[in-house]
Design a protein around this motif. Sequence first.
Motif, PDB file in Angstrom:
ATOM      1  N   ALA A 221      -6.048  45.988  60.631  1.00  0.00           N
ATOM      2  CA  ALA A 221      -5.404  47.302  60.509  1.00  0.00           C
ATOM      3  C   ALA A 221      -5.427  48.088  61.818  1.00  0.00           C
ATOM      4  O   ALA A 221      -4.665  49.047  61.988  1.00  0.00           O
ATOM      5  CB  ALA A 221      -6.078  48.117  59.411  1.00  0.00           C
ATOM      6  N   GLN A 222      -6.287  47.689  62.745  1.00  0.00           N
ATOM      7  CA  GLN A 222      -6.392  48.378  64.036  1.00  0.00           C
ATOM      8  C   GLN A 222      -5.450  47.791  65.086  1.00  0.00           C
ATOM      9  O   GLN A 222      -5.467  48.222  66.236  1.00  0.00           O
ATOM     10  CB  GLN A 222      -7.840  48.309  64.525  1.00  0.00           C
ATOM     11  N   LEU A 223      -4.642  46.820  64.687  1.00  0.00           N
ATOM     12  CA  LEU A 223      -3.720  46.155  65.611  1.00  0.00           C
ATOM     13  C   LEU A 223      -2.273  46.477  65.236  1.00  0.00           C
ATOM     14  O   LEU A 223      -1.963  46.728  64.066  1.00  0.00           O
ATOM     15  CB  LEU A 223      -3.920  44.643  65.577  1.00  0.00           C
ATOM     16  N   SER A 224      -1.396  46.437  66.213  1.00  0.00           N
ATOM     17  CA  SER A 224       0.041  46.579  65.964  1.00  0.00           C
ATOM     18  C   SER A 224       0.565  45.297  65.313  1.00  0.00           C
ATOM     19  O   SER A 224      -0.117  44.258  65.291  1.00  0.00           O
ATOM     20  CB  SER A 224       0.776  46.834  67.268  1.00  0.00           C
ATOM     21  N   GLY A 225       1.805  45.367  64.821  1.00  0.00           N
ATOM     22  CA  GLY A 225       2.400  44.176  64.207  1.00  0.00           C
ATOM     23  C   GLY A 225       2.496  43.010  65.174  1.00  0.00           C
ATOM     24  O   GLY A 225       2.215  41.863  64.817  1.00  0.00           O
ATOM     25  N   GLY A 226       2.869  43.297  66.415  1.00  0.00           N
ATOM     26  CA  GLY A 226       2.968  42.237  67.414  1.00  0.00           C
ATOM     27  C   GLY A 226       1.622  41.623  67.746  1.00  0.00           C
ATOM     28  O   GLY A 226       1.497  40.408  67.927  1.00  0.00           O
TER      29      GLY A 226
END
Length: 255
Positions: free
Chosen positions: A138-143
């Motif tokens: 959840a702490q990361l972007s989709g990419g």
Amino acid sequence: MTKEIIKFEHVAKKYSKNTIIPDLSFSIDEGEFITVLGSSGSGKTTTLKMINGLEKPTSGEVIVNNQNLKNCNIVEVHRHIGYVVQSIGLFPHMTIAQNIAVTPKLLGWSQEKIDQRAIDLLNLVGLNDEEYSNRYPAQLSGGQQQRVGVARALSTNPPIMLFDEPFSALDAITRQNLQKKLKRIHERLQDKTFFFVTHDINEALFLGNRVMVMNQGRIEQFATPSEVVNHPASSYGKELIGTVRENQALWEELK
């Protein structure tokens, strides 16, 4: 000497009275980057799923890494094939390093080997291990999540990697950056065979060293990007290339 790693021999796939793939034959050599291009319902994802045994052919032979999938342990086959999908499917309660470690742990790798593998793979996909290892999805972007998905699929060093439209839900800039990153990864991992399904013609032409154009369960052309662009083998192929040329003309008009 090239080694044949995937082969379909007169493969058909039917659901009840609905024929998805009537008769499919092709072969892929070790180390190739194959992109499979087609619209929805063309049979491209069904073909991908038959490579790792998620779908079984109605008739014909699927041979992967010298094993006929009719006569082998499918669970063992899965352990030697990486699989990356659009939805990614990272475990939200696990850190990024723990997500990458799922399959190596199942195979009984030592913790030291697992930790080093996670570090190596995060750096391979362009994510600094010190910064990202202990983060949660959840702490990361989709990419960034999709990069972790690629790292996880590579965790056990499989000879074959399958990609089912992994970038289609991403914005255009992120998608283009990941395409470039994936191409560089394949160039570094020269012995890995990539099989990448997409409905985006620009993506297919940029990534693949050969492009398989599928329509209504049949291969209409299986050739280099240059051959597909300059000598489309069917009316469907000509229509696809026509969309690219129309886009180019539009950009010229807007200059």
